[in-house]
Write a protein that holds these residues in place. Sequence first.
Motif, PDB file in Angstrom:
ATOM      1  N   ASP A  56     147.239   7.994 113.439  1.00 46.56           N
ATOM      2  CA  ASP A  56     147.120   6.597 113.049  1.00 46.56           C
ATOM      3  C   ASP A  56     146.618   5.721 114.191  1.00 46.56           C
ATOM      4  OD1 ASP A  56     148.004   7.152 110.523  1.00 46.56           O
ATOM      5  OD2 ASP A  56     150.038   6.429 110.850  1.00 46.56           O
ATOM      6  N   GLU A  57     146.969   6.072 115.415  1.00 44.41           N
ATOM      7  CA  GLU A  57     146.583   5.260 116.554  1.00 44.41           C
ATOM      8  C   GLU A  57     145.083   5.309 116.824  1.00 44.41           C
ATOM      9  OE1 GLU A  57     148.952   6.119 119.969  1.00 44.41           O
ATOM     10  OE2 GLU A  57     150.775   6.233 118.777  1.00 44.41           O
ATOM     11  N   TYR A  58     144.393   6.357 116.416  1.00 44.51           N
ATOM     12  CA  TYR A  58     143.002   6.552 116.797  1.00 44.51           C
ATOM     13  C   TYR A  58     142.035   6.490 115.629  1.00 44.51           C
ATOM     14  CZ  TYR A  58     145.378   8.218 120.914  1.00 44.51           C
ATOM     15  OH  TYR A  58     146.189   8.321 122.005  1.00 44.51           O
ATOM     16  N   GLU A  59     142.539   6.626 114.428  1.00 45.61           N
ATOM     17  CA  GLU A  59     141.665   6.710 113.277  1.00 45.61           C
ATOM     18  C   GLU A  59     141.500   5.348 112.621  1.00 45.61           C
ATOM     19  OE1 GLU A  59     141.286   9.469 109.328  1.00 45.61           O
ATOM     20  OE2 GLU A  59     143.272   8.940 110.021  1.00 45.61           O
ATOM     21  N   GLU A  60     140.266   4.972 112.366  1.00 41.91           N
ATOM     22  CA  GLU A  60     140.012   3.738 111.640  1.00 41.91           C
ATOM     23  C   GLU A  60     139.842   4.074 110.160  1.00 41.91           C
ATOM     24  OE1 GLU A  60     137.301  -0.211 111.620  1.00 41.91           O
ATOM     25  OE2 GLU A  60     137.806   0.850 113.449  1.00 41.91           O
ATOM     26  N   ILE A  61     140.605   3.407 109.347  1.00 42.68           N
ATOM     27  CA  ILE A  61     140.563   3.636 107.908  1.00 42.68           C
ATOM     28  C   ILE A  61     140.015   2.380 107.259  1.00 42.68           C
ATOM     29  CG2 ILE A  61     141.932   4.175 105.870  1.00 42.68           C
ATOM     30  CD1 ILE A  61     144.032   5.364 107.821  1.00 42.68           C
ATOM     31  N   THR A  62     138.999   2.537 106.436  1.00 36.90           N
ATOM     32  CA  THR A  62     138.385   1.377 105.812  1.00 36.90           C
ATOM     33  C   THR A  62     139.136   0.979 104.551  1.00 36.90           C
ATOM     34  OG1 THR A  62     136.887   2.670 104.422  1.00 36.90           O
ATOM     35  CG2 THR A  62     136.104   2.084 106.648  1.00 36.90           C
ATOM     36  N   SER A  63     139.063  -0.292 104.228  1.00 36.40           N
ATOM     37  CA  SER A  63     139.705  -0.773 103.011  1.00 36.40           C
ATOM     38  C   SER A  63     139.025  -0.182 101.775  1.00 36.40           C
ATOM     39  CB  SER A  63     139.694  -2.298 102.957  1.00 36.40           C
ATOM     40  OG  SER A  63     138.375  -2.799 103.000  1.00 36.40           O
ATOM     41  N   GLU A  64     137.724   0.103 101.868  1.00 34.24           N
ATOM     42  CA  GLU A  64     137.021   0.707 100.738  1.00 34.24           C
ATOM     43  C   GLU A  64     137.573   2.091 100.424  1.00 34.24           C
ATOM     44  OE1 GLU A  64     135.336  -0.589 103.405  1.00 34.24           O
ATOM     45  OE2 GLU A  64     134.547  -2.413 102.493  1.00 34.24           O
ATOM     46  N   GLU A  65     137.840   2.866 101.471  1.00 29.02           N
ATOM     47  CA  GLU A  65     138.394   4.206 101.264  1.00 29.02           C
ATOM     48  C   GLU A  65     139.796   4.123 100.671  1.00 29.02           C
ATOM     49  OE1 GLU A  65     138.866   8.438 103.563  1.00 29.02           O
ATOM     50  OE2 GLU A  65     138.961   6.634 104.778  1.00 29.02           O
ATOM     51  N   VAL A  66     140.601   3.230 101.220  1.00 33.51           N
ATOM     52  CA  VAL A  66     141.963   3.056 100.706  1.00 33.51           C
ATOM     53  C   VAL A  66     141.931   2.631  99.246  1.00 33.51           C
ATOM     54  CG1 VAL A  66     144.030   1.614 100.888  1.00 33.51           C
ATOM     55  CG2 VAL A  66     143.052   2.648 102.938  1.00 33.51           C
ATOM     56  N   ASP A  67     141.083   1.669  98.917  1.00 33.13           N
ATOM     57  CA  ASP A  67     140.976   1.209  97.524  1.00 33.13           C
ATOM     58  C   ASP A  67     140.575   2.344  96.599  1.00 33.13           C
ATOM     59  OD1 ASP A  67     141.626  -1.320  98.423  1.00 33.13           O
ATOM     60  OD2 ASP A  67     139.555  -2.064  98.353  1.00 33.13           O
ATOM     61  N   ARG A  68     139.634   3.149  97.042  1.00 34.94           N
ATOM     62  CA  ARG A  68     139.157   4.271  96.229  1.00 34.94           C
ATOM     63  C   ARG A  68     140.268   5.299  95.990  1.00 34.94           C
ATOM     64  NH1 ARG A  68     137.218   8.772  98.166  1.00 34.94           N
ATOM     65  NH2 ARG A  68     136.748   7.898 100.203  1.00 34.94           N
ATOM     66  N   VAL A  69     141.010   5.623  97.033  1.00 36.39           N
ATOM     67  CA  VAL A  69     142.084   6.608  96.910  1.00 36.39           C
ATOM     68  C   VAL A  69     143.223   6.068  96.050  1.00 36.39           C
ATOM     69  CG1 VAL A  69     143.841   7.885  98.205  1.00 36.39           C
ATOM     70  CG2 VAL A  69     141.495   7.763  99.069  1.00 36.39           C
ATOM     71  N   VAL A  70     143.600   4.818  96.256  1.00 37.08           N
ATOM     72  CA  VAL A  70     144.676   4.225  95.461  1.00 37.08           C
ATOM     73  C   VAL A  70     144.270   4.154  93.989  1.00 37.08           C
ATOM     74  CG1 VAL A  70     146.001   2.101  95.054  1.00 37.08           C
ATOM     75  CG2 VAL A  70     145.742   2.985  97.384  1.00 37.08           C
ATOM     76  N   ASP A  71     143.018   3.796  93.710  1.00 34.48           N
ATOM     77  CA  ASP A  71     142.537   3.784  92.320  1.00 34.48           C
ATOM     78  C   ASP A  71     142.611   5.178  91.699  1.00 34.48           C
ATOM     79  OD1 ASP A  71     142.046   1.064  92.316  1.00 34.48           O
ATOM     80  OD2 ASP A  71     139.905   1.275  92.762  1.00 34.48           O
ATOM     81  N   ALA A  72     142.212   6.190  92.462  1.00 38.52           N
ATOM     82  CA  ALA A  72     142.270   7.569  91.950  1.00 38.52           C
ATOM     83  C   ALA A  72     143.719   7.984  91.682  1.00 38.52           C
ATOM     84  CB  ALA A  72     141.611   8.523  92.945  1.00 38.52           C
ATOM     85  N   LEU A  73     144.618   7.615  92.573  1.00 37.78           N
ATOM     86  CA  LEU A  73     146.031   7.940  92.362  1.00 37.78           C
ATOM     87  C   LEU A  73     146.589   7.194  91.145  1.00 37.78           C
ATOM     88  CD1 LEU A  73     147.383   8.066  96.024  1.00 37.78           C
ATOM     89  CD2 LEU A  73     147.261   9.957  94.391  1.00 37.78           C
ATOM     90  N   ASP A  74     146.194   5.945  90.963  1.00 38.52           N
ATOM     91  CA  ASP A  74     146.645   5.184  89.795  1.00 38.52           C
ATOM     92  C   ASP A  74     146.193   5.850  88.494  1.00 38.52           C
ATOM     93  OD1 ASP A  74     147.986   3.310  91.309  1.00 38.52           O
ATOM     94  OD2 ASP A  74     146.355   1.831  91.255  1.00 38.52           O
ATOM     95  N   ARG A  75     144.956   6.340  88.472  1.00 35.93           N
ATOM     96  CA  ARG A  75     144.466   7.038  87.273  1.00 35.93           C
ATOM     97  C   ARG A  75     145.250   8.330  87.059  1.00 35.93           C
ATOM     98  NH1 ARG A  75     139.667   5.495  89.593  1.00 35.93           N
ATOM     99  NH2 ARG A  75     139.183   7.624  90.250  1.00 35.93           N
ATOM    100  N   LEU A  76     145.544   9.023  88.139  1.00 34.77           N
ATOM    101  CA  LEU A  76     146.325  10.250  88.040  1.00 34.77           C
ATOM    102  C   LEU A  76     147.741   9.955  87.544  1.00 34.77           C
ATOM    103  CD1 LEU A  76     146.469  13.302  88.505  1.00 34.77           C
ATOM    104  CD2 LEU A  76     147.057  12.813  90.892  1.00 34.77           C
TER     105      LEU A  76
END
Length: 73
Positions: free
Chosen positions: A13-33
């Motif tokens: 977590d300290e070194y990795e940059e996570i984009t909001s677009e990626e998070v939104d995409r993953v959360v949407d996929a989990l919501d559909r699941l």
Amino acid sequence: MSDELNYRLAETDEYEEITSEEVDRVVDALDRLIESVQSENVKHYLEEAASNIYYLVYEDESDLLDTQLDQAA
């Protein structure tokens, strides 16, 4: 093993940059699941995962909003 995984995740977590677009995409996929799952136990874990992933990016924004709401009250 859980402690080792938590350590690796915290270290990453300290070194990795996570984009909001990626998070939104993953959360949407989990919501559909989640919508397609019948087991309440599985839904609970998927909802928890979606929440944890969401807060990887939006935790600071949520804290800021909570602070603003507290000040307005």
